[in-house]
Design a protein around this motif. Sequence first.
Motif, PDB file in Angstrom:
ATOM      1  N   ARG A  38       0.815  -1.213  -0.030  1.00  0.00           N
ATOM      2  CA  ARG A  38      -0.066  -0.029   0.076  1.00  0.00           C
ATOM      3  C   ARG A  38       0.846   1.254  -0.080  1.00  0.00           C
ATOM      4  NH1 ARG A  38      -2.916  -3.306   3.464  1.00  0.00           N
ATOM      5  NH2 ARG A  38      -2.088  -2.495   5.330  1.00  0.00           N
ATOM      6  N   ARG A  39       2.062   1.109   0.795  1.00  0.00           N
ATOM      7  CA  ARG A  39       2.969   2.514   0.715  1.00  0.00           C
ATOM      8  C   ARG A  39       3.420   2.636  -0.555  1.00  0.00           C
ATOM      9  NH1 ARG A  39       5.809   1.049   5.059  1.00  0.00           N
ATOM     10  NH2 ARG A  39       7.291   0.046   3.834  1.00  0.00           N
ATOM     11  N   ASP A  40       3.736   1.514  -1.306  1.00  0.00           N
ATOM     12  CA  ASP A  40       4.454   1.330  -2.572  1.00  0.00           C
ATOM     13  C   ASP A  40       3.440   2.166  -3.868  1.00  0.00           C
ATOM     14  OD1 ASP A  40       6.957   0.817  -1.830  1.00  0.00           O
ATOM     15  OD2 ASP A  40       6.724  -1.263  -2.384  1.00  0.00           O
ATOM     16  N   ILE A  41       2.032   1.625  -3.325  1.00  0.00           N
ATOM     17  CA  ILE A  41       1.119   2.151  -4.351  1.00  0.00           C
ATOM     18  C   ILE A  41       0.902   3.805  -4.142  1.00  0.00           C
ATOM     19  CG2 ILE A  41      -1.244   1.906  -4.787  1.00  0.00           C
ATOM     20  CD1 ILE A  41      -0.104  -0.323  -5.966  1.00  0.00           C
ATOM     21  N   ASP A  42       1.134   4.194  -3.037  1.00  0.00           N
ATOM     22  CA  ASP A  42       0.854   5.592  -2.830  1.00  0.00           C
ATOM     23  C   ASP A  42       2.291   6.276  -3.471  1.00  0.00           C
ATOM     24  OD1 ASP A  42      -1.436   5.346  -1.286  1.00  0.00           O
ATOM     25  OD2 ASP A  42      -0.403   5.248   0.535  1.00  0.00           O
ATOM     26  N   ARG A  43       3.249   5.680  -3.171  1.00  0.00           N
ATOM     27  CA  ARG A  43       4.459   6.341  -4.141  1.00  0.00           C
ATOM     28  C   ARG A  43       4.349   6.372  -5.581  1.00  0.00           C
ATOM     29  NH1 ARG A  43       8.009   9.948  -4.475  1.00  0.00           N
ATOM     30  NH2 ARG A  43      10.085   9.436  -4.822  1.00  0.00           N
ATOM     31  N   LEU A  44       3.858   5.266  -6.116  1.00  0.00           N
ATOM     32  CA  LEU A  44       3.681   5.327  -7.760  1.00  0.00           C
ATOM     33  C   LEU A  44       2.527   6.556  -8.026  1.00  0.00           C
ATOM     34  CD1 LEU A  44       3.573   1.481  -8.706  1.00  0.00           C
ATOM     35  CD2 LEU A  44       5.356   3.307  -8.877  1.00  0.00           C
ATOM     36  N   ARG A  45       1.691   6.662  -7.215  1.00  0.00           N
ATOM     37  CA  ARG A  45       0.472   7.605  -7.607  1.00  0.00           C
ATOM     38  C   ARG A  45       1.387   8.988  -7.180  1.00  0.00           C
ATOM     39  NH1 ARG A  45      -4.106   4.804  -3.851  1.00  0.00           N
ATOM     40  NH2 ARG A  45      -5.038   3.551  -5.580  1.00  0.00           N
ATOM     41  N   GLU A  46       2.311   9.209  -6.425  1.00  0.00           N
ATOM     42  CA  GLU A  46       2.975  10.296  -6.176  1.00  0.00           C
ATOM     43  C   GLU A  46       3.648  10.842  -7.368  1.00  0.00           C
ATOM     44  OE1 GLU A  46       5.106  10.217  -2.610  1.00  0.00           O
ATOM     45  OE2 GLU A  46       3.516  10.054  -1.474  1.00  0.00           O
ATOM     46  N   LEU A  47       4.172   9.678  -7.945  1.00  0.00           N
ATOM     47  CA  LEU A  47       5.054   9.916  -9.396  1.00  0.00           C
ATOM     48  C   LEU A  47       4.191   9.862 -10.536  1.00  0.00           C
ATOM     49  CD1 LEU A  47       7.758   6.951  -8.604  1.00  0.00           C
ATOM     50  CD2 LEU A  47       8.207   9.531  -8.519  1.00  0.00           C
ATOM     51  N   GLY A  48       3.020  10.012 -10.523  1.00  0.00           N
ATOM     52  CA  GLY A  48       2.011  10.099 -11.605  1.00  0.00           C
ATOM     53  C   GLY A  48       1.533   8.951 -12.099  1.00  0.00           C
ATOM     54  N   TYR A  49       1.695   7.776 -11.609  1.00  0.00           N
ATOM     55  CA  TYR A  49       1.125   6.670 -12.190  1.00  0.00           C
ATOM     56  C   TYR A  49      -0.466   6.616 -11.662  1.00  0.00           C
ATOM     57  CZ  TYR A  49       5.731   5.309 -13.928  1.00  0.00           C
ATOM     58  OH  TYR A  49       6.814   5.295 -14.604  1.00  0.00           O
ATOM     59  N   PRO A  50      -1.366   6.514 -12.618  1.00  0.00           N
ATOM     60  CA  PRO A  50      -2.841   6.344 -12.202  1.00  0.00           C
ATOM     61  C   PRO A  50      -3.090   5.166 -11.692  1.00  0.00           C
ATOM     62  CG  PRO A  50      -2.730   6.503 -14.549  1.00  0.00           C
ATOM     63  CD  PRO A  50      -1.215   6.626 -14.078  1.00  0.00           C
ATOM     64  N   VAL A  51      -2.761   4.688 -10.469  1.00  0.00           N
ATOM     65  CA  VAL A  51      -3.384   3.326  -9.962  1.00  0.00           C
ATOM     66  C   VAL A  51      -4.592   3.427  -9.241  1.00  0.00           C
ATOM     67  CG1 VAL A  51      -2.644   1.280  -8.396  1.00  0.00           C
ATOM     68  CG2 VAL A  51      -0.808   2.768  -9.539  1.00  0.00           C
ATOM     69  N   HIS A  52      -5.694   2.488  -9.930  1.00  0.00           N
ATOM     70  CA  HIS A  52      -6.820   2.644  -9.300  1.00  0.00           C
ATOM     71  C   HIS A  52      -7.147   1.170  -8.383  1.00  0.00           C
ATOM     72  CE1 HIS A  52     -11.148   2.708  -9.345  1.00  0.00           C
ATOM     73  NE2 HIS A  52     -11.477   1.368  -9.718  1.00  0.00           N
TER      74      HIS A  52
END
Length: 329
Positions: A38-52
């Motif tokens: 979950r923490r890594d998913i949040d990091r990807l979102r911060e980088l601009g990846y649209p993870v749904h």
Amino acid sequence: MSDARARLLSLLSLLQTPRLWPGSELAQRLGVSGRTVRRDIDRLRELGYPVHAEQGGLGGYRLTAGAAMPPLLLQDDEAVAVAIGLRTAAAQPVAGVDEATVRAMGKLLQVLPARLRRRVDTLASSTVAHPFSLAAELVDPDALVVAATAIANHERLRFRHRDEGRHVEPRALVTAGRRWYLLAFDLDRDDWRTFRLDRVTGLAPTGARAAPREVPGGDVAAFVAGRAMQMAPAYPADVVIHAPAALVADRLGGPPPGTLTDQPDGTCRWLAPPDTVEWHALRLASIGLPFEVSGPAQLVDYLRSTAALFHAATAGPARRGARETGRGA
């Protein structure tokens, strides 16, 4: 994985596969806890990846297309160029285009913004194949993507083949010559089947998962080749070619299958292994040297009928008219 950056790239690679990933499966693949995922998913979102994220027992994570290209280190025109190249390559049933091309195309098209996807579709729809192209039986690239994704996810497929409904567990995509084949276990017939993808319509995943099946013998390419040989009659050939064996091998680009031995009179004898009469004839024609066929009779008959067709094609209008006049009399 102790390196957080490497783990983040591995997570991104998994998410780029077009499917819904349960958090527990991602944690198992990466060897970390659900909290770390979950923490890594949040990091990807911060980088601009649209993870749904989808909630519930059947929920999970999915990488979707956003309002702009995510940071894939590609400019818009580069992304369009790559997508067009992959789509064109996947649509052409030519030897050497493998499943990796289809997987890459699926990942890229999944995250393309709508404005770039429209550019790709416009360019693709405006491109017309040369009328004399040998690859006349084209395969829908979307069908290749669906099949490749189902194979990767061990997901069952439904489709129609020669207007007959099929329910299968797909195993592999195989290229042979200028055609794409889908190797799958047919659930209704309880046996392995090979389907030409240019004859498949309505390809759709069912959502049902299946345990991976092992192909008899373990070699997918050999299994498909064996099935193809079973479908077409094959015969060994005995041919005398009026040239030394070295010249024949040079014309063929290397030693042919079977045995090729020089004869005392300057000819050579080719004992070819079983194959179709069409393939025997193609090899012999490519040599461009006089030859005599001792067997089989099926090859002799095929060469005779083919020679008659070629002779008629080069006879000219005058001789064709004379033949028609003779038949009318």
